[in-house]
Design a protein around this motif. Structure first.
Motif, PDB file in Angstrom:
ATOM      1  N   SER A  39       3.159  -5.318   1.063  1.00 54.61           N
ATOM      2  CA  SER A  39       2.748  -5.914   2.337  1.00 54.61           C
ATOM      3  C   SER A  39       2.203  -4.858   3.291  1.00 54.61           C
ATOM      4  N   ALA A  40       2.851  -3.691   3.339  1.00 48.15           N
ATOM      5  CA  ALA A  40       2.401  -2.620   4.221  1.00 48.15           C
ATOM      6  C   ALA A  40       1.035  -2.104   3.803  1.00 48.15           C
ATOM      7  N   HIS A  92      -2.417  -2.351   6.023  1.00 46.29           N
ATOM      8  CA  HIS A  92      -3.189  -1.139   6.331  1.00 46.29           C
ATOM      9  C   HIS A  92      -4.648  -1.309   5.888  1.00 46.29           C
ATOM     10  N   LEU A  93      -4.850  -1.853   4.716  1.00 50.14           N
ATOM     11  CA  LEU A  93      -6.216  -2.056   4.227  1.00 50.14           C
ATOM     12  C   LEU A  93      -6.960  -3.060   5.108  1.00 50.14           C
ATOM     13  N   ARG A  94      -6.286  -4.107   5.536  1.00 52.71           N
ATOM     14  CA  ARG A  94      -6.931  -5.096   6.400  1.00 52.71           C
ATOM     15  C   ARG A  94      -7.309  -4.480   7.749  1.00 52.71           C
ATOM     16  N   VAL A 129       3.813   4.667  10.412  1.00 46.02           N
ATOM     17  CA  VAL A 129       4.869   4.774   9.406  1.00 46.02           C
ATOM     18  C   VAL A 129       5.530   3.419   9.244  1.00 46.02           C
ATOM     19  N   GLN A 130       5.617   2.957   8.007  1.00 47.00           N
ATOM     20  CA  GLN A 130       6.317   1.715   7.666  1.00 47.00           C
ATOM     21  C   GLN A 130       7.578   2.096   6.903  1.00 47.00           C
ATOM     22  N   VAL A 135       1.820   5.736   6.242  1.00 48.07           N
ATOM     23  CA  VAL A 135       2.923   6.310   5.488  1.00 48.07           C
ATOM     24  C   VAL A 135       3.978   5.234   5.271  1.00 48.07           C
ATOM     25  N   ALA A 136       4.465   5.117   4.053  1.00 53.57           N
ATOM     26  CA  ALA A 136       5.558   4.194   3.747  1.00 53.57           C
ATOM     27  C   ALA A 136       6.708   4.998   3.162  1.00 53.57           C
TER      28      ALA A 136
END
Length: 74
Positions: free
Chosen positions: A62-63, A67-69, A43-44, A19-20
């Protein structure tokens, strides 16, 4: 205000979710409700932006990439 979904439906989500939210977002309170329903979702908080600014910020980019990485999508 309530979420647009139920805790029961959120509990069924099996995909990895992050979540961002913008630090200045007036709807930021909804993140607290998500945390109650899904405490395992990270949560970012993107600093110095609101609701729309969050979607356009480098902090969100960036967030999302982090998360994908973490979840081996890239």
């Amino acid at each position: 205000p309530d979420l647009a979904t139920s805790a029961e439906l959120l509990a069924k989500v099996e995909a990895p979710v992050a979540v961002a939210v913008g630090a200045l977002d007036p709807l930021r309170f909804t993140v607290d409700r998500l945390r109650e329903a899904k405490p395992d979702w990270p949560v970012q908080v993107v600093p110095a932006v609101g609701h729309v600014g969050c979607m356009l910020s480098d902090g969100l980019r960036s967030a999302v990439l982090a998360h994908l990485r973490r979840n081996s999508a890239i």
